[in-house]
Design an enzyme around this catalytic site. Structure first.
Site: not given
Ligand SMILES: Nc1ncnc2c1ncn2[C@@H]1O[C@H](COP(=O)(O)OP(=O)(O)O)[C@@H](O)[C@H]1O
Ligand SMILES: CC(C)(COP(=O)(O)O)[C@@H](O)C(=O)NCCC(=O)O
Ligand SMILES: [K+]
Length: 258
Positions: A9-10, A109, A129
Site C-alpha cells: 500500500n505504500t 504478501d 512484516d
Molecule cells: N531502507 C529503508 N529505510 C527506512 N525506511 C524504509 C526503507 N525502505 C522502505 N522504507 C519505508 O518503509 C515503508 C514502506 O515499507 P514497505 O514494506 O514497502 O510497505 P508496503 O509493503 O506496505 O508498501 C515506507 O514508509 C518507506 O519509506
Molecule cells: C495487511 C495488509 C494491508 C499489509 O499490506 P502492506 O502493509 O504490505 O501494504 C495486507 O496483507 C492485506 O491487505 N491483507 C488482507 C487482509 C488479511 O490479510 O487478513
Molecule cells: K509488505
C-alpha cells in the site's frame, strides 16, 4: 530473467532474478493514478539506468494487496514485457496450507512471505512484516498458515499523531538515545519506536504460547518490510531480519508454477 513485483500500500518493490540470483531490486511509490504507460516509462527507465535489457525478461510474477492498481500494472506488463503476468492468488501453487476462515481473504504478501520463510528456514515460524500495516503471521513446520495479527504500521501511527495533535510535528523515524526524552521530537520518537518494539514483543510472545498449544516447536521469528530494521534492533523477540523475503517468495512461487 524473471521480474517480480511486490505491490504494497505504500511502495512497490521490484526484483530482477537471474535464476536464484537477485540481480537488482528497486522501490517505487504505490500510486493508483499512474497509467500503464506511466508505469512502463518508470520501469523501463530503471532497467536502462541499471544497464539491463528489459527484453531479457521472460516471466513476471506479481503479488498485490492494492486491487485498483492491477489493471494498469497488468496492462503495462503485457504491453512492455509481452508476457502474461503470474498474479499470486487462489489457484496458484504455493505449498502453503492456508487455515484462515476464508483463505482468499489473506493478503498475498503474507502468503508470499510464508512461502519464502518456509522454504528457507524449514521450521515453525512467526513472520513480522513492517509495512503500511505491520502483519504477524504464524506458520507451522509443515507449511500450515495459521493466521496472525494486523496492526497500523509504524509510519501510519507516527503520521496520525502529527495529523491529530496540533502542537506535535511530523518526525523522522530515528531512535532517540533514551526512553526518557527532554524535547518533543525525541519524546515522540521514543514513544513510537520503543512503544512499537514493545507491541511487537507482546504479540510475538502471545503467538508463541498459542503455537505451543498447536503442538508447534518454538518458532523462529523473522522480520521483513521497509521498516523492519528500525524496530528489530529494539525488539527482544525478533531473531532475524530478511529484507528480501517477499521477493524470494515470488521467485519460489514462479518456480512452483512454471
Ligand atoms: N531502507 C529503508 N529505510 C527506512 N525506511 C524504509 C526503507 N525502505 C522502505 N522504507 C519505508 O518503509 C515503508 C514502506 O515499507 P514497505 O514494506 O514497502 O510497505 P508496503 O509493503 O506496505 O508498501 C515506507 O514508509 C518507506 O519509506
Ligand atoms: C495487511 C495488509 C494491508 C499489509 O499490506 P502492506 O502493509 O504490505 O501494504 C495486507 O496483507 C492485506 O491487505 N491483507 C488482507 C487482509 C488479511 O490479510 O487478513
Ligand atoms: K509488505
Amino acid at each position: 530473467m524473471l521480474l517480480v513485483f511486490d505491490v504494497g500500500n505504500t511502495n512497490i518493490v521490484l526484483g530482477v532474478y537471474d535464476g536464484k540470483k537477485l540481480v537488482i531490486d528497486w522501490r517505487i511509490a504505490t500510486t493508483t493514478q499512474r497509467t500503464a504507460d506511466e508505469y512502463g516509462i518508470v520501469v523501463i527507465n530503471l532497467f536502462e539506468k541499471a544497464g539491463l535489457n528489459y527484453k531479457d525478461i521472460e516471466a513476471v510474477v506479481v503479488s498485490s494487496v492494492v486491487p485498483n492498481i492491477m489493471y494498469s500494472l497488468e496492462h503495462m506488463i503485457r504491453k512492455y514485457f509481452n508476457v502474461e503476468p503470474l498474479v499470486v492468488g487462489p489457484g496458484i501453487k504455493t505449498g502453503i496450507n492456508i487455515k484462515y476462515d476464508n483463505p482468499k481473504e489473506v493478503g498475498a504478501d503474507r502468503i508470499v512471505n510464508a512461502v519464502a520463510a518456509h522454504d528457507i528456514y524449514k521450521r515453525s515460524l512467526i513472520i513480522v512484516d513492517f509495512g503500511t500495516a505491520t502483519t504477524f503471521c504464524a506458520v507451522g513446520k509443515n507449511g500450515d498458515y495459521y493466521g496472525g495479527a494486523i496492526t497500523p504500521g509504524i509510519k501510519i501511527a507516527s503520521d496520525a499523531l502529527f495529523e491529530r495533535a496540533a502542537k506535535l510535528p511530523r518526525i523522522e523515524l530515528v531512535k532517540p538515545p533514551t526512553v526518557i526524552c527532554k524535547n518533543t521530537v525525541q519524546s515522540m520518537q521514543s514513544g513510537i519506536i520503543y512503544g512499537y518494539a514493545g507491541l511487537v514483543d507482546n504479540i510475538v510472545t502471545k503467538m508463541k504460547k498459542e503455537m505451543e498449544q498447536l503442538k508447534e516447536e518454538e518458532p523462529f521469528v523473522v522480520a521483513t518490510g521497509g521498516l523492519a530494521k528500525l524496530i528489530a534492533t529494539e525488539s527482544s523477540t525478533i531473531d532475524e531480519i530478511n529484507p528480501y523475503l517477499t521477493l524470494e517468495g515470488l521467485r519460489i512461487i514462479y518456480e512452483k508454477n512454471r
